[in-house]
Design a protein around this motif. Sequence first.
Motif, PDB file in Angstrom:
ATOM      1  N   LEU A  13     -11.225   3.433  -1.673  1.00 21.71           N
ATOM      2  CA  LEU A  13      -9.850   3.778  -1.320  1.00 21.71           C
ATOM      3  C   LEU A  13      -9.550   5.236  -1.672  1.00 21.71           C
ATOM      4  N   HIS A  14     -10.012   5.672  -2.817  1.00 21.43           N
ATOM      5  CA  HIS A  14      -9.786   7.053  -3.262  1.00 21.43           C
ATOM      6  C   HIS A  14     -10.331   8.052  -2.240  1.00 21.43           C
ATOM      7  N   SER A  15     -11.462   7.753  -1.659  1.00 23.10           N
ATOM      8  CA  SER A  15     -12.088   8.706  -0.744  1.00 23.10           C
ATOM      9  C   SER A  15     -11.572   8.606   0.689  1.00 23.10           C
ATOM     10  N   THR A  16     -10.920   7.530   1.054  1.00 20.56           N
ATOM     11  CA  THR A  16     -10.497   7.370   2.454  1.00 20.56           C
ATOM     12  C   THR A  16      -8.995   7.466   2.681  1.00 20.56           C
ATOM     13  N   LEU A  17      -8.189   7.331   1.664  1.00 17.06           N
ATOM     14  CA  LEU A  17      -6.745   7.250   1.884  1.00 17.06           C
ATOM     15  C   LEU A  17      -6.095   8.570   2.254  1.00 17.06           C
ATOM     16  N   ASN A  23      -3.175  11.377   8.831  1.00 19.54           N
ATOM     17  CA  ASN A  23      -3.135  10.993  10.239  1.00 19.54           C
ATOM     18  C   ASN A  23      -2.122   9.893  10.521  1.00 19.54           C
ATOM     19  N   GLY A  24      -1.268   9.602   9.549  1.00 19.34           N
ATOM     20  CA  GLY A  24      -0.214   8.623   9.752  1.00 19.34           C
ATOM     21  C   GLY A  24      -0.683   7.186   9.856  1.00 19.34           C
ATOM     22  N   LEU A  25      -1.812   6.870   9.267  1.00 24.54           N
ATOM     23  CA  LEU A  25      -2.386   5.525   9.359  1.00 24.54           C
ATOM     24  C   LEU A  25      -2.270   4.723   8.069  1.00 24.54           C
ATOM     25  N   LEU A  26      -1.526   5.230   7.115  1.00 22.69           N
ATOM     26  CA  LEU A  26      -1.425   4.571   5.818  1.00 22.69           C
ATOM     27  C   LEU A  26      -0.780   3.186   5.925  1.00 22.69           C
ATOM     28  N   ASP A  27       0.276   3.062   6.721  1.00 28.31           N
ATOM     29  CA  ASP A  27       0.937   1.762   6.861  1.00 28.31           C
ATOM     30  C   ASP A  27       0.028   0.732   7.524  1.00 28.31           C
ATOM     31  N   GLU A  28      -0.720   1.163   8.521  1.00 26.26           N
ATOM     32  CA  GLU A  28      -1.649   0.250   9.196  1.00 26.26           C
ATOM     33  C   GLU A  28      -2.766  -0.193   8.245  1.00 26.26           C
ATOM     34  N   ALA A  29      -3.291   0.752   7.484  1.00 26.26           N
ATOM     35  CA  ALA A  29      -4.327   0.416   6.498  1.00 26.26           C
ATOM     36  C   ALA A  29      -3.764  -0.507   5.425  1.00 26.26           C
ATOM     37  N   ALA A  75      -2.377   9.741  -2.943  1.00 24.70           N
ATOM     38  CA  ALA A  75      -2.474   8.851  -1.782  1.00 24.70           C
ATOM     39  C   ALA A  75      -2.805   7.429  -2.221  1.00 24.70           C
ATOM     40  N   LEU A  76      -3.688   7.296  -3.206  1.00 22.68           N
ATOM     41  CA  LEU A  76      -4.028   5.970  -3.732  1.00 22.68           C
ATOM     42  C   LEU A  76      -2.822   5.322  -4.403  1.00 22.68           C
ATOM     43  N   ALA A  77      -2.058   6.098  -5.153  1.00 21.97           N
ATOM     44  CA  ALA A  77      -0.867   5.567  -5.815  1.00 21.97           C
ATOM     45  C   ALA A  77       0.174   5.143  -4.782  1.00 21.97           C
ATOM     46  N   GLU A  78       0.373   5.958  -3.762  1.00 23.41           N
ATOM     47  CA  GLU A  78       1.319   5.603  -2.694  1.00 23.41           C
ATOM     48  C   GLU A  78       0.866   4.352  -1.967  1.00 23.41           C
ATOM     49  N   PHE A  79      -0.415   4.284  -1.703  1.00 26.41           N
ATOM     50  CA  PHE A  79      -0.981   3.122  -1.029  1.00 26.41           C
ATOM     51  C   PHE A  79      -0.785   1.859  -1.859  1.00 26.41           C
ATOM     52  N   SER A  80      -0.938   1.969  -3.161  1.00 24.35           N
ATOM     53  CA  SER A  80      -0.762   0.796  -4.017  1.00 24.35           C
ATOM     54  C   SER A  80       0.678   0.292  -3.947  1.00 24.35           C
ATOM     55  N   ALA A  81       1.632   1.208  -3.789  1.00 25.81           N
ATOM     56  CA  ALA A  81       3.042   0.810  -3.656  1.00 25.81           C
ATOM     57  C   ALA A  81       3.293   0.167  -2.292  1.00 25.81           C
ATOM     58  N   VAL A  82       2.782   0.795  -1.236  1.00 24.61           N
ATOM     59  CA  VAL A  82       3.020   0.318   0.134  1.00 24.61           C
ATOM     60  C   VAL A  82       2.317  -1.012   0.392  1.00 24.61           C
ATOM     61  N   SER A  83       1.138  -1.178  -0.175  1.00 22.20           N
ATOM     62  CA  SER A  83       0.342  -2.370   0.129  1.00 22.20           C
ATOM     63  C   SER A  83       0.654  -3.567  -0.761  1.00 22.20           C
ATOM     64  N   GLY A  84       1.476  -3.372  -1.784  1.00 21.64           N
ATOM     65  CA  GLY A  84       1.838  -4.481  -2.647  1.00 21.64           C
ATOM     66  C   GLY A  84       0.894  -4.742  -3.790  1.00 21.64           C
ATOM     67  N   MET A  85      -0.011  -3.830  -4.068  1.00 19.11           N
ATOM     68  CA  MET A  85      -0.959  -4.043  -5.159  1.00 19.11           C
ATOM     69  C   MET A  85      -0.297  -4.013  -6.519  1.00 19.11           C
ATOM     70  N   MET A  86       0.870  -3.431  -6.608  1.00 14.01           N
ATOM     71  CA  MET A  86       1.554  -3.351  -7.894  1.00 14.01           C
ATOM     72  C   MET A  86       2.364  -4.613  -8.197  1.00 14.01           C
ATOM     73  N   GLN A  87       2.619  -5.438  -7.184  1.00 14.73           N
ATOM     74  CA  GLN A  87       3.415  -6.634  -7.397  1.00 14.73           C
ATOM     75  C   GLN A  87       2.599  -7.804  -7.936  1.00 14.73           C
TER      76      GLN A  87
END
Length: 89
Positions: A13-17, A23-29, A75-87
């Motif tokens: 995740l660290h290397s791809t996010l 490219n605006g694909l964070l929500d889809e990922a 990006a990894l921290a934002e992704f963790s918030a968007v994807s629900g990993m923190m819940q």
Amino acid sequence: MARADCRDWLCYLHSTLLPLARNGLLDEAAAIWRIYFERLPDRHAAVLSRTLRYIYWMRRLKNRRWGRDPLQLAALAEFSAVSGMMQRR
């Protein structure tokens, strides 16, 4: 085994996010990861959530002056918030 699996996922995740975010694909990922994350064993989810708590504050770093590594962590921290990993713990 949970720590090793989680380390591998965090490295991936660290290397791809950052490219996904640019490219605006964070929500889809995040939608795809959310499905996978919900299927993880509780121990794996707990290790991921606990680890991400340490960098969660970095999601606010957006300026390029910080350099690539901090932006990847942001990006990894934002992704963790968007994807629900923190819940889920």
